[in-house]
Design a protein around this motif. Structure first.
Motif, PDB file in Angstrom:
ATOM      1  N   SER A  15       0.835  -1.212   0.000  1.00 22.58           N
ATOM      2  CA  SER A  15       0.000   0.000   0.000  1.00 22.58           C
ATOM      3  C   SER A  15       0.861   1.250   0.000  1.00 22.58           C
ATOM      4  CB  SER A  15      -0.894   0.028   1.245  1.00 22.58           C
ATOM      5  OG  SER A  15      -0.112   0.244   2.404  1.00 22.58           O
ATOM      6  N   GLU A  16       0.249   2.334  -0.442  1.00 21.09           N
ATOM      7  CA  GLU A  16       0.939   3.622  -0.434  1.00 21.09           C
ATOM      8  C   GLU A  16       1.253   4.058   0.994  1.00 21.09           C
ATOM      9  OE1 GLU A  16       0.388   8.150  -2.147  1.00 21.09           O
ATOM     10  OE2 GLU A  16      -0.919   6.562  -2.881  1.00 21.09           O
ATOM     11  N   ALA A  19       4.342   2.166   2.267  1.00 18.66           N
ATOM     12  CA  ALA A  19       5.540   2.631   1.561  1.00 18.66           C
ATOM     13  C   ALA A  19       5.947   4.023   2.038  1.00 18.66           C
ATOM     14  CB  ALA A  19       5.297   2.633   0.055  1.00 18.66           C
ATOM     15  N   ASN A  20       4.960   4.915   2.181  1.00 21.76           N
ATOM     16  CA  ASN A  20       5.257   6.271   2.658  1.00 21.76           C
ATOM     17  C   ASN A  20       5.837   6.260   4.061  1.00 21.76           C
ATOM     18  OD1 ASN A  20       4.498   7.786   0.404  1.00 21.76           O
ATOM     19  ND2 ASN A  20       2.367   7.875   1.041  1.00 21.76           N
ATOM     20  N   ILE A  37       8.929   6.381  -4.609  1.00 20.80           N
ATOM     21  CA  ILE A  37       7.896   5.346  -4.627  1.00 20.80           C
ATOM     22  C   ILE A  37       7.290   5.298  -6.025  1.00 20.80           C
ATOM     23  CG2 ILE A  37       5.713   4.588  -3.628  1.00 20.80           C
ATOM     24  CD1 ILE A  37       6.615   6.164  -1.058  1.00 20.80           C
ATOM     25  N   PRO A  40       1.476   1.791  -9.318  1.00 19.93           N
ATOM     26  CA  PRO A  40       1.495   0.388  -8.895  1.00 19.93           C
ATOM     27  C   PRO A  40       2.140  -0.514  -9.945  1.00 19.93           C
ATOM     28  CG  PRO A  40      -0.687   0.961  -9.663  1.00 19.93           C
ATOM     29  CD  PRO A  40       0.137   2.225  -9.711  1.00 19.93           C
ATOM     30  N   GLU A  56       1.433  -3.973  -6.107  1.00 20.92           N
ATOM     31  CA  GLU A  56       2.383  -3.467  -5.118  1.00 20.92           C
ATOM     32  C   GLU A  56       2.972  -2.138  -5.588  1.00 20.92           C
ATOM     33  OE1 GLU A  56       4.446  -7.108  -2.910  1.00 20.92           O
ATOM     34  OE2 GLU A  56       4.985  -7.063  -5.038  1.00 20.92           O
ATOM     35  N   LEU A  57       3.657  -1.495  -4.663  1.00 28.07           N
ATOM     36  CA  LEU A  57       4.434  -0.292  -4.948  1.00 28.07           C
ATOM     37  C   LEU A  57       5.901  -0.641  -4.699  1.00 28.07           C
ATOM     38  CD1 LEU A  57       2.065   2.112  -3.099  1.00 28.07           C
ATOM     39  CD2 LEU A  57       2.465   2.107  -5.551  1.00 28.07           C
TER      40      LEU A  57
END
Length: 107
Positions: A15-16, A19-20, A37, A40, A56-57
């Motif tokens: 998820s964003e 990742a963030n 990042i 997707p 995914e990212l």
């Protein structure tokens, strides 16, 4: 004079938000000079005997090779996956000013 060894670490996330969170942590702890990042992207892999299809990212972290183990430890503290992709690729070359900036931004 030999230059330090630089790497780009590739880490996938589901998820964003996850990742963030890790990107912010790596930069704040000075384990990465920059975290980008992308996505997707579609990942197809086998996990626990079953073929999985995931969106995914991809987080790309620029850092120094000597910080890799600390970076992995920091990622594992936050990452939602049981077995996250955390792989490093060597940076064969880079502009002198960019590599100097990586040095300045990492501990």
């Amino acid at each position: 004079m030999s230059a330090p060894s630089y790497i780009q670490v590739q880490i996938t996330f589901p998820s964003e938000a996850s990742a963030n969170a890790v990107a912010e942590k790596l930069v704040a702890k000075r384990l990465a000079a920059c975290a980008q990042i992308l996505g997707p992207l579609k990942s197809i892999y086998t996990w626990k005997g079953k073929t999985e299809h995931s969106s995914e990212l991809l987080l790309l972290a620029k850092t120094r090779a000597e910080l890799f183990d600390l970076l992995v430890e920091a990622v594992r503290e936050e990452h939602p996956y049981e077995c996250p992709q955390i792989v490093a690729l060597p940076l064969f070359a880079g502009s002198g000013d960019y590599l100097a900036w990586i040095d300045e931004q990492t501990r």
